[in-house]
Design a protein around this motif. Structure first.
Motif, short mmCIF file in Angstrom:
data_model
loop_
_atom_site.label_atom_id
_atom_site.label_comp_id
_atom_site.label_asym_id
_atom_site.label_seq_id
_atom_site.Cartn_x
_atom_site.Cartn_y
_atom_site.Cartn_z
N TRP A 152 32.97 13.75 -17.19
CA TRP A 152 33.78 14.82 -16.58
C TRP A 152 32.94 15.69 -15.65
O TRP A 152 33.29 15.88 -14.49
N TYR B 78 32.97 15.81 -11.62
CA TYR B 78 33.47 17.07 -11.08
C TYR B 78 32.74 17.38 -9.78
O TYR B 78 31.50 17.36 -9.72
N PHE C 196 40.28 8.76 -16.27
CA PHE C 196 40.22 9.91 -15.36
C PHE C 196 40.66 9.56 -13.94
O PHE C 196 41.39 10.31 -13.30
#
Length: 471
Positions: free
Chosen positions: A240, A244, A277
């Motif tokens: 993550w 990002y 994701f």
């Protein structure tokens, strides 16, 4: 020719210096009014424009922009407004016995004319968050945003010119030459966010005028994952924060040190969450941004080429690399030799090397063989392991069973140590960075100290002896 055209940098600096005393005298209500104006502009007037400018520069998803660029600045503003009266007040301290008859306090006063040099990776947040502290502390400020995000830079200039007179807050756009000219000026404080290499240049320039500095830098931030941790959670959180902003985050993990018994499990979960994701083709995902420009794309491409040449195992990704879009897919690489570029340079992109260890001391020794990182992350459910890592390593910040969220708590000081940064920021720490802590002692009566003056008679010596006894 006027001074404005001959040397616009000196002109702006002189204008702010002439106004700086008036700004320094502004009251709590006057500073609050400025923060209100900035909050309203960011929350209402420019919200859509901010989203668009950041998307135009590197296709950053709107939710990421809202959280990491707009929300965090608004939180800084709201916190400063809530606490400003207390920050500006006198802070009284105790009086020792030897100073009976006096009272002591300190207060925070503005440093004067400040320079904020902001980076391209979070161009909006890392411009306006320091500015909030500068305004709250009563300073004038010149801002130099990054030329690598031209759309955001232009918008920052518009927002500032709409809200402030240039003799109070001003923006200077331009290439490296503009920063070079600005760094020659005798600013009272310089707040710089960027790489350690450029941080050294800034610090050297500041030393010519003995200017104080806040340097928010970076470096190679490690993740240590042991056999007691939830490997699934570790893989999810690491991916993550690494995905990002396309890995272009100073506190993103630069490498993972994982116990050899759980490495394969980590790889499996990392791949699973890549698909979850971003889908099977991250290039088509509206949740995956891009490398900021061709220069940085080519740098990352060279890292991948070097990793392949040196026999690295591409566990996830590493194949889809498209220059026209500055696109690099999420990539996880193992079995890299120590001379690979990915172990030497801060990555600042969606590429993550991973190496195994057998014994915790091996992992700690590896971390300590490098410069002190801005962030160090620990995934373990063993208190003794966590305590050992915390005791035997050094880092600016640490996340235990999480990645990156330490930055979002404005009550926590944020900053590096040595190569990863000097000074702290966020909330009160930013206010302090732009302030001088001025100590004051007030004499109310003669007190004991008045008796300790020449001539040094036996009586004076006796008083000294008593004072020393009761320290």
């Amino acid at each position: 020719m006027t001074e404005t055209t001959v040397n616009p940098y000196q002109y702006l600096f002189n204008a702010q210096k002439a106004r700086s005393w008036a700004i320094a005298r502004t009251s709590y209500k006057e500073r609050l009014k400025k923060l209100d104006k900035l909050q309203s502009a960011l929350q209402k007037t420019y919200k859509t424009a901010i989203r668009q400018a950041i998307y135009d520069d590197f296709k950053k998803p709107i939710p990421e922009t809202d959280v990491s660029e707009i929300y965090l600045v608004l939180k800084e503003i709201k916190h400063a407004k809530l606490m400003l009266r207390r920050w500006m007040a006198k802070h009284r301290v105790e009086t020792p016995i030897a100073l009976i008859g006096t009272s002591s306090y300190y207060k925070y006063e503005p440093k004067g004319v400040c320079l904020i040099i902001s980076p391209w990776n979070y161009p909006f947040n890392l411009t306006f968050s320091p500015l909030v502290g500068a305004i709250a502390a009563g300073n004038a400020a010149i801002i130099k945003p990054s030329e690598m995000t031209p759309n955001v830079s232009s918008l920052i200039a518009k927002i500032v010119s709409d809200l402030f007179n240039e003799d109070e807050v001003a923006v200077v756009e331009g290439e490296v030459e503009a920063s070079t000219h600005l760094l020659k000026l005798p600013f009272n404080h310089i707040f710089f966010t960027g790489s350690p290499a450029v941080g050294k240049i800034v610090m050297k320039a500041a030393s010519a005028h003995l200017a104080s500095v806040t340097l928010e830098l970076g470096g190679k931030s490690p993740v240590i994952v042991d056999g007691t941790s939830s490997v699934k959670t570790a893989a999810r959180n690491v991916l993550w924060i690494k995905g990002y902003n396309n890995g272009q985050t100073c506190i993103a993990p630069d490498y993972v040190l994982i116990h050899e018994e759980v490495k394969d499990e980590f790889v499996k979960h990392f791949k699973y969450y890549c698909d979850k994701f971003y889908g099977e083709d991250p290039e088509k995902s509206n949740s995956y941004s891009r490398v900021v420009n061709l220069k940085h794309f080519n740098r990352l491409k060279e890292y991948l080429k070097d990793a392949k040449h040196k026999g690295g195992t591409f566990e996830v990704g590493g194949e889809e690399v498209h220059e026209e879009e500055c696109y690099i897919e999420p990539t996880l690489i193992s079995n890299l030799p120590e001379d690979a570029l990915l172990w030497k340079e801060e990555i600042f992109g969606p590429i993550l090397p991973i190496r195994t260890y057998k014994d915790l001391d091996e992992a700690i020794d590896y971390v300590n063989s490098k410069e002190k990182p801005l962030a160090l992350y620990i995934y373990s459910n063993s208190k003794s392991t966590i305590d050992k890592i915390m005791t035997e390593t050094r880092a600016g910040t640490t996340g235990i069973r999480n990645n990156g969220i330490q930055y979002t708590n404005h009550h926590l000081p944020f900053g590096g140590v040595n190569n990863s940064g000097i000074g702290k920021a966020h909330g009160f720490e930013t206010f302090k960075a732009f302030s001088n802590q001025r100590s004051v002692i007030v004499r109310h009566s003669p007190g004991l100290i008045s008796l300790l003056k020449p001539p040094y008679t036996p009586f004076v010596q006796k008083l000294v002896d008593i004072t020393l006894k009761w320290l």
